[in-house]
Design a protein around this motif. Sequence first.
Motif, PDB file in Angstrom:
ATOM      1  N   GLU A  25       5.732  12.079   6.559  1.00 25.48           N
ATOM      2  CA  GLU A  25       5.460  13.395   5.958  1.00 25.48           C
ATOM      3  C   GLU A  25       4.398  13.278   4.869  1.00 25.48           C
ATOM      4  O   GLU A  25       3.484  14.106   4.785  1.00 25.48           O
ATOM      5  CB  GLU A  25       6.749  14.005   5.407  1.00 25.48           C
ATOM      6  CG  GLU A  25       6.572  15.380   4.812  1.00 25.48           C
ATOM      7  CD  GLU A  25       6.153  16.456   5.814  1.00 25.48           C
ATOM      8  OE1 GLU A  25       5.860  17.570   5.357  1.00 25.48           O
ATOM      9  OE2 GLU A  25       6.095  16.199   7.035  1.00 25.48           O
ATOM     10  N   ILE A  29       0.756  15.163   4.991  1.00 26.72           N
ATOM     11  CA  ILE A  29       0.295  16.056   3.922  1.00 26.72           C
ATOM     12  C   ILE A  29      -1.018  15.539   3.329  1.00 26.72           C
ATOM     13  O   ILE A  29      -1.977  16.304   3.170  1.00 26.72           O
ATOM     14  CB  ILE A  29       1.379  16.199   2.831  1.00 26.72           C
ATOM     15  CG1 ILE A  29       2.568  16.994   3.398  1.00 26.72           C
ATOM     16  CG2 ILE A  29       0.824  16.862   1.581  1.00 26.72           C
ATOM     17  CD1 ILE A  29       3.807  16.967   2.516  1.00 26.72           C
ATOM     18  N   LYS A  32      -3.830  16.018   5.617  1.00 27.65           N
ATOM     19  CA  LYS A  32      -3.992  17.430   5.986  1.00 27.65           C
ATOM     20  C   LYS A  32      -3.896  17.633   7.500  1.00 27.65           C
ATOM     21  O   LYS A  32      -4.646  18.395   8.094  1.00 27.65           O
ATOM     22  CB  LYS A  32      -5.298  17.990   5.425  1.00 27.65           C
ATOM     23  CG  LYS A  32      -5.341  17.935   3.908  1.00 27.65           C
ATOM     24  CD  LYS A  32      -6.606  18.497   3.347  1.00 27.65           C
ATOM     25  CE  LYS A  32      -6.552  18.348   1.829  1.00 27.65           C
ATOM     26  NZ  LYS A  32      -7.780  18.721   1.187  1.00 27.65           N
TER      27      LYS A  32
END
Length: 80
Positions: A25, A29, A32
């Motif tokens: 995760e 993030i 992107k």
Amino acid sequence: MQERLNAEQKQVVTALTDVYEKAIENYRIQGKFDVILHSDEALSYDPASDIITQVLKEMDSMPIEFTPTKPETPAEKPAD
């Protein structure tokens, strides 16, 4: 003894799975990305897009905590 071993194994697998999911995760993030798929879920992919090395580096930077499991108590012997 087997129950304790199973409990400790479950604890290790759970802790590693939690860190693995957090690392993926974080990578998603930071990079992107909208989605990250396991290679088994893709019909075809370029091996250059494999991110396992980056995910492992992320995991290496994360703390993994294990708590000791309680030792088994010996079964009480019946009174004579």
